[in-house]
Design an enzyme around this catalytic site. Structure first.
Site, PDB file in Angstrom:
ATOM      1  N   CYS A 150       0.696  -1.273   0.298  1.00  0.00           N
ATOM      2  CA  CYS A 150      -0.317  -0.088  -0.044  1.00  0.00           C
ATOM      3  C   CYS A 150       0.584   1.401  -0.290  1.00  0.00           C
ATOM      4  O   CYS A 150       1.440   1.870   0.697  1.00  0.00           O
ATOM      5  CB  CYS A 150      -0.961  -0.174   1.108  1.00  0.00           C
ATOM      6  SG  CYS A 150      -1.588   0.992   1.824  1.00  0.00           S
ATOM      7  N   CYS A 202      -0.372   3.450   3.856  1.00  0.00           N
ATOM      8  CA  CYS A 202       0.337   2.496   5.414  1.00  0.00           C
ATOM      9  C   CYS A 202       1.486   2.174   4.901  1.00  0.00           C
ATOM     10  O   CYS A 202       2.411   1.571   5.893  1.00  0.00           O
ATOM     11  CB  CYS A 202      -0.813   2.097   5.483  1.00  0.00           C
ATOM     12  SG  CYS A 202      -0.695   0.334   4.574  1.00  0.00           S
ATOM     13  N   ASP A 218      24.617   7.459  61.022  1.00  0.00           N
ATOM     14  CA  ASP A 218      26.001   7.343  60.292  1.00  0.00           C
ATOM     15  C   ASP A 218      26.616   5.075  60.680  1.00  0.00           C
ATOM     16  O   ASP A 218      25.512   4.401  61.140  1.00  0.00           O
ATOM     17  CB  ASP A 218      26.591   7.604  61.740  1.00  0.00           C
ATOM     18  CG  ASP A 218      26.478   9.327  61.181  1.00  0.00           C
ATOM     19  OD1 ASP A 218      26.731   9.723  59.878  1.00  0.00           O
ATOM     20  OD2 ASP A 218      27.130   9.895  62.064  1.00  0.00           O
TER      21      ASP A 218
END
Length: 634
Positions: free
Chosen positions: A166, A169, A409
């Site tokens: 096509c 598309c 810590d």
């Protein structure tokens, strides 16, 4: 029982011909099929939005167009015959009336039909289309000239171009229902290894699709100048997009074959990218005729284009700016045939999954995250690694990003009910876990080590993660510290601490964290303090402070960088020997509940941020822009 193809073709044909909105588009279908469009694209340009029709096999759609073509030809032929009969009857009557005065019979000419064949090619000058009578197999590339026969002539049967793909598309919709394409998509989705019930799909098309859509639209405008549906200057909103039609085809197919449901905002996302090298330069001519696509002067001696000419945004803008006349003059109208179909690539991933909980740390030699100093690893493991090991294995994710409500810590313990944390799991393949399975993960993590313990493990939504970050400065934390003092102390010396409330201190960035934090002076609040004497020079100090307060520096002063500090308040030197975090006062993530996990089996938008948050962000951005404008004016 499956419906026979012939009955299905007849049913679709009758439904279309009974549709008054479709009837003006009927001749268009034949024209589009003639110039090389597939059946689906013929329906696209007729703005047909029947999802079931697009999902049918190519043979059915071709059959529908053939039936429509026959209906148009038969109707046109009948009309032409009846007109001819009226003319013949009138001629016979006139001949009878004049036979006594004239021996020469009066003859009438029947309207003849001719088909024009013209080809429009890009050139610098406009060419005049030539008209020639050809056979029924001729194809038309531009609108016919004024010498074209009347519209009452039957539409000739036009054969398709020699290529099978096509021109609109590029074979994408044409091949969408073939076994090769559908089987490929299904096999890839079956073997992803992901758990999902809903999916979102993004489709990226070749840029040539846009250019060719405009090309065909301008061709139809020229071919059918009197038709109302082509009065729009552009095909925007008048043509079904290729990606939209493809979703109509894939959606029902995946629902039927894999029991999957398409839904915007789904966590599992597929992305199909189509490419077509043969037409990748279809848009190049637009740069020569669109002024907005050319580089423009931004500043003195500086030229640059806004965007790449190959970008979808720029091509779309150029197509809207270029007139139909210029497009026909410099481009191809209709598009050139293609020899190959578009190729595609399917990739997929899963949106981030968020896991939350709380952790306790029992030891004083474990960092929260991997500690790497000067490219050297410090410590064997970390809290993050002890937690994420089991989680990553269960969820089969690419990465687990750890974050917590603050950090302690390496030599500080995390006691009490633990510190809130969350994990962002990137591209997780397994996502559905029950309440009991989360409890099992907790047990596995806790039994594997004596260093940490986790609790409240559960899945949360992305919107819920904001609660961890909200109120960073407002939340409070409790600490217990063993403090050494250079002088002997008694209850009398420490009694003032009980009456001390909301003490404001100023802390410059501690020396020990200057390598990773910016230099600044921060104001913090010590909400309350209490004590317990161990001996003359040692006490246990309980503190409740604002989040972000450096407790060690508050005790020893950090060379005067924190004022006031505990040493100054006591009038002697002070140092901290041990520190424990007793509580982090954040209601996160909450006690897990068995029924709460069920939402993640059904809710496809669990990770999507709420619209209210988006509106707030937009409002803040507008306010910032307004403030900047006001400042510039001043």
């Amino acid at each position: 029982m499956a419906e026979e193809p012939t009955k299905k073709i007849k049913r679709y044909t009758e439904a279309l011909l009974l549709n008054k909105a479709f009837l003006p588009h009927a001749p268009t279908l034949v024209e589009l099929a003639g110039i090389g469009c597939c059946s689906r694209c013929a329906f696209r340009f007729s703005n047909l939005r029947n999802i079931n029709l697009y999902s049918e096999k190519n043979e059915i759609l071709d059959g529908v167009i053939e039936e429509i073509k026959k209906q148009i030809n038969s109707t046109t032929t009948d009309n032409a015959s009846s007109e001819a009969m009226v003319v013949d009857t009138a001629s016979t009557t006139d001949s009878a009336n004049t036979s006594t005065t004239s021996s020469t019979p009066i003859t009438t000419s029947t309207p003849t039909t001719s088909t024009t064949s013209t080809t429009s090619t890009p050139s610098d000058s406009t060419t005049t289309p030539t008209t020639s009578t050809t056979s029924d197999s001729a194809t038309s590339s531009t609108a016919p000239s004024d010498s074209t026969t009347a519209t009452t002539a039957p539409i000739s049967t036009v054969e398709k171009t020699t290529t099978n793909y096509c021109i609109a598309c590029l074979g994408i919709l044409q091949n969408a229902t073939t076994n090769e394409f559908t089987t490929s998509i299904i096999d890839k989705l079956k073997n992803t290894g992901y758990q999902f019930r809903y999916y979102a799909l993004t489709i990226t098309m070749p840029t040539a699709i846009m250019v060719r859509q405009y090309s065909i639209w301008y061709h139809l405008q020229q071919k059918f100048p009197d038709k109302e549906q082509y009065k729009n200057k552009t095909p925007d909103d008048a043509v079904v997009e290729v990606k939209e039609a493809l979703k109509w085809i894939l959606g029902p197919m995946l629902a039927f074959r894999l029991n999957l449901t398409f839904k915007n905002g789904a966590d599992f996302r597929g992305a199909i990218t189509f490419k077509h090298e043969e037409t990748q330069e279809d848009h190049v001519f637009l740069a020569q005729i669109d002024e907005s696509a050319k580089p423009r002067k931004i500043k003195k001696h500086h030229w640059r284009a806004d965007l790449s000419m190959d970008s979808i945004t720029t091509i779309s803008r150029s197509l809207r700016n270029v007139t139909a006349e210029k497009f026909r003059k410099f481009g191809y109208c209709p598009p050139k045939p293609v020899k190959n179909a578009a190729t595609y690539e399917l990739v997929y991933d899963h949106l981030s999954v968020w896991i939350a909980g709380r952790y306790n740390k029992w030891v004083r030699d474990l960092s929260q995250t991997p500690w790497i100093l000067h490219n050297t690893r410090k410590g064997e493991t970390s809290v993050e690694e002890l937690i994420t090991g089991v989680i990553k294995s269960e969820f089969q994710c690419d990465e687990a990003r750890f974050s917590a409500s603050g950090r302690e810590d390496i030599d500080v313990r995390m006691l009490g009910n633990g510190r809130p944390f969350m994990l962002e799991l990137i591209n997780a393949k397994r996502v559905y876990f029950s309440y009991e399975q989360y409890r099992d993960m907790e047990r596995r993590i806790n039994s594997a080590t004596h260093c940490i313990q986790i609790s409240m493990l559960q899945r949360i939504s992305k919107a819920h993660t904001n609660k961890l970050k909200e109120g960073e400065e407002e939340k409070r934390k409790s600490y217990k510290a063993v403090v050494w003092l250079s002088k002997k102390v008694t209850d009398k010396d420490l009694a003032f601490l009980k009456d001390l409330k909301d003490l404001e201190i100023e802390q410059r960035t501690p020396v020990r964290v200057l390598h990773r934090r910016s230099l600044a002076t921060r104001k913090k609040i010590i909400h309350s303090m209490s004590y317990e004497i161990i001996n003359e020079n040692h006490i246990v100090l309980d503190l409740r402070t604002q989040a972000g307060t450096y407790i060690k520096e508050f005790v020893h002063g950090d060379l005067g960088r924190t004022l006031p500090n505990f040493g100054v308040m006591m009038g002697c030197e002070a140092d901290i020997l041990q520190l424990d975090v007793m509580s982090v006062e954040v209601d996160f993530p909450g006690v897990p509940q068995a029924n709460r996990h069920q939402q993640f089996f059904d809710d496809t938008s669990a990770n999507a941020p709420k619209n209210s948050n988006k509106k707030k962000k937009k409002k803040k951005k507008k306010e910032k822009r307004g403030k900047k404008r006001d400042e510039k004016k001043k």
